[in-house]
Design a protein around this motif. Sequence first.
Motif: not given
Lengths: 61, 364
Positions: B154-179
């Motif tokens: 879980h750590l790696t993705l969290s590492h990138f949230v602050g450095h990627l555009p919000a739209s990219v993060v939100a789009a990546i989250l679309e592929a994560i079914d486990d809330n």
Amino acid sequence: VSPTRPANPSADLDPADAERLAALVAEATARQSKALDDAIDGGMGHIPRLLRGPVKAVLFR
Amino acid sequence: VSPRAKKGTIATRSIGTDTALAKLARILEVEPSEVDFLADLRVESLRELRWEISDTLNAADAKRLAGVMAASKLVPIGVAATIGEKWFGPVLCARLVGLVDPGRGGQYVKHLSVPFMADITTRTDPRVVGDLVHELDLQTMQQIAATLLERGDHLTLSHFVGHLPASVVAAILEAIDDNAVVVRVARYVEELDHLDPVVALLPGARIVDLVHAVDDADLWVDALHLFSHLGDAQITRSATTIVRQDTEVVTAAIKAFDRHDLWEASLQLVDHLDPADIAAFADVLLVLDDDLIDAAVDVIDRIGAWPTLVRIALAADGLEEPERARLRTIVERLPTEQLAAFESAAAAAGHPALLTRVLSPRAH
């Protein structure tokens, strides 16, 4: 220095901890350097044999 | 400085310290226990140390790494990618991420395996990604994210949230079914101000799913930690979503707030609700045990949140019997000084007769 960034985070460490951290950084640097040596040697195998020496000399010296 | 959060506050410090230490250990390629001696540093200092160390490591072999980049252009890109995956490994390739031309980086991605790219991602300094993210197709990023999560990382993705555009993060989250996983990733995010625009892009149905996941996995501590860093609009959206769920979910949330001593933070959520939703919240509150109600009132008294209780009482004012009778019972149990504080807050809110109204049975 940005007001939101500590000016020198290492300054918050006591000397023993600073030394311990420096050792970890030195070990990581040495590991990385060794990995780079190995990677360059391995990667050179994909360059035509005749070019390896000159390429290594130009790019990595 | 103690890195631990004091009782009664959201455990920001503890989560932040553990996260910062885990990330620091990762760039040093050691176990987190080996950097435990730094646990007393402030989270900001730990983060700054990490960037300093990452810069040091990046600079250590800068000339030779630049040589590697130059050499990679002497061979077809597919061959260079194979050399990278076979000989260089993820640590060195992660060092090259900041040196590669973004367009060429996008070409490399087409020749690298997803597991290897996931390995590289775990070791990449997110500050150096820059325009490279625009050269990666969404599907690849989603596959990398899925691979990391399959590994329990879980750590790696969290590492990138602050450095990627919000739209990219939100789009990546679309592929994560486990809330629940999404919440666990979010709790490791250090740049918490970046969460708000991401949450803003999530559809309402996803917020509902997240609330249920928080409830199912009892992640209320994490959820409140995250809520406290959202902007007003997203706090309102989240709080409203919570109180509009089944009574069981709202009850579970309130019990979790009590269990984790999070009344103060949870009462702040009430201030973001409209009267109808506060009434729904009051409906649930009124069926709780006296012990829970007393705990809430004690916090209200301690932090002076009487205006919040006034808002709850105003919303509950429209309730019918027997809920009103329960409300009267609760109010009648308040000590005189607390009743006075309530009356004073009600008067300040323009409702001087509220206490009398609350204590009177509804006329039919």
